[in-house]
Enzyme design. Sequence first.
Site, PDB file in Angstrom:
ATOM      1  N   VAL A  40       4.006  10.346 -40.604  1.00 40.71           N
ATOM      2  CA  VAL A  40       3.221  10.100 -39.270  1.00 40.71           C
ATOM      3  C   VAL A  40       1.878   9.617 -39.236  1.00 40.71           C
ATOM      4  CG1 VAL A  40       4.763  11.736 -37.865  1.00 40.71           C
ATOM      5  CG2 VAL A  40       2.723  12.690 -39.162  1.00 40.71           C
ATOM      6  N   SER A  49       4.601  13.058 -44.337  1.00 39.67           N
ATOM      7  CA  SER A  49       6.181  13.061 -44.751  1.00 39.67           C
ATOM      8  C   SER A  49       6.346  12.393 -46.069  1.00 39.67           C
ATOM      9  CB  SER A  49       7.093  12.769 -43.412  1.00 39.67           C
ATOM     10  OG  SER A  49       7.202  14.026 -42.657  1.00 39.67           O
ATOM     11  N   LYS A  85       7.322  14.316 -48.840  1.00 40.12           N
ATOM     12  CA  LYS A  85       8.849  14.813 -49.130  1.00 40.12           C
ATOM     13  C   LYS A  85       9.638  14.287 -50.101  1.00 40.12           C
ATOM     14  CE  LYS A  85       8.729  16.442 -44.203  1.00 40.12           C
ATOM     15  NZ  LYS A  85       9.003  15.762 -42.908  1.00 40.12           N
ATOM     16  N   TYR A 134       3.367  23.378 -48.059  1.00 43.89           N
ATOM     17  CA  TYR A 134       4.001  22.240 -47.704  1.00 43.89           C
ATOM     18  C   TYR A 134       2.726  21.309 -46.873  1.00 43.89           C
ATOM     19  CZ  TYR A 134       6.075  19.497 -43.946  1.00 43.89           C
ATOM     20  OH  TYR A 134       6.480  18.388 -42.950  1.00 43.89           O
TER      21      TYR A 134
HETATM   22  N1  GLN Z   1       2.945  17.311 -41.741  1.00 47.09           N
HETATM   23  C1  GLN Z   1       3.767  16.820 -40.989  1.00 47.09           C
HETATM   24  C2  GLN Z   1       4.436  17.574 -40.230  1.00 47.09           C
HETATM   25  O1  GLN Z   1       4.888  19.020 -40.888  1.00 47.09           O
HETATM   26  C3  GLN Z   1       4.772  15.601 -41.359  1.00 47.09           C
HETATM   27  C4  GLN Z   1       5.608  15.054 -40.683  1.00 47.09           C
HETATM   28  C5  GLN Z   1       5.905  13.511 -40.800  1.00 47.09           C
HETATM   29  O2  GLN Z   1       5.097  12.886 -41.432  1.00 47.09           O
HETATM   30  N2  GLN Z   1       6.850  12.909 -40.020  1.00 47.09           N
HETATM   31  O3  GLN Z   1       4.869  17.606 -38.852  1.00 47.09           O
END
Ligand code: GLN
Length: 338
Positions: free
Chosen positions: A279, A83, A86, A209
């Site tokens: 995550v 994430s 992002k 993504y």
């Molecule tokens: N690739 C993960 C997802 O889309 C990223 C989520 C995260 O790092 N919180 O679930």
Amino acid sequence: MFEADVLDVPQQALTGGLPEIPHVDELLREAHARYSADRDGAVATYIPALAAADPELFGLSLTEVDGTVHRVGDTAEHFSIQSISKAFVLALVCESMGHEELHRTVGVNNTGLPFNSVIALELNDGNPMNPMVNAGAIATTAFMPGNTAEEKWEGIRSGLSRFAGRELAVDEQVLASESASNHRNQGISDLLTSYGRLRGRPEEIVEIYTRQCSLLVTADDLAVMGATLADGGTNPRTGERIVSPEVCRDVLSVLAACGMYERSGEWLFEIGVPAKSGVSGGIVAVAPGKGALGAFSPRLDRAGNSVRGQRACAFLSRALGLNLFASIPRPPEETSHG
Ligand code: GLN
């Protein structure tokens, strides 16, 4: 919607550098020692490849805006950015779309719900609201400049590499693992499409993504990427200008409000700087005008934020004076009424 008629007013910035603290390395070592026996939290398993991470890994890296680096522990260990991508994809999109359009089309408010929430979309007529959770991030990825999926992807890969100051590569194993298990993100993309909020073909955008989440970084990279946002968009490792100071300001405000998911308020209360987590256990915490911390440790709290990473950032924010909201009263002789 709140609209302020201030866009013609030049942006002044009053951020200062890191305070004269000679023992930054020592403080990093202290933060690492304090939390390395901490075993709270659990490694993410919903993406099967992430379950294999060594939970004991722990690295802390700090890059100052002048390029000075401080580090301790496993800061050269590679992990998928997840994430945290992002934040940097938002910066690239913001650079092409601008302040007002970002506000209007993607949104800048916290949903108060988990990062993979579908309800957040339903409650807001399909408006993703928050580019730091999956729905908003998938919508943001679709706004990357480029006529084809390949062009959009190349813009992301090269853009994030420029933030890091080195060429980033995809972890193909993580990509394959998430691609085979990301039904929820596919559902979110279809839902966005049903509301007319996703530009492009949903399966294509989710693929890009997922790929951006699989880019491999280290804690050292995260610190450099964050320090670029802390220094008005110039990479302290390469000296290259990546995005404008206005984009840095806009992205950092979104990180402050939304970067740590539904725990963003608690994070701001304890640590007081914009940040983004992922995550796989990474955190980037940005102190505007000073530098950025990159933390990595795979055990997560229930919101999906690294436990050791958060605790170490809290310690270092206090010890290094990073909290944006902290002030110390002037001695009485320096005040006009004293
Ligand atoms: N690739 C993960 C997802 O889309 C990223 C989520 C995260 O790092 N919180 O679930």
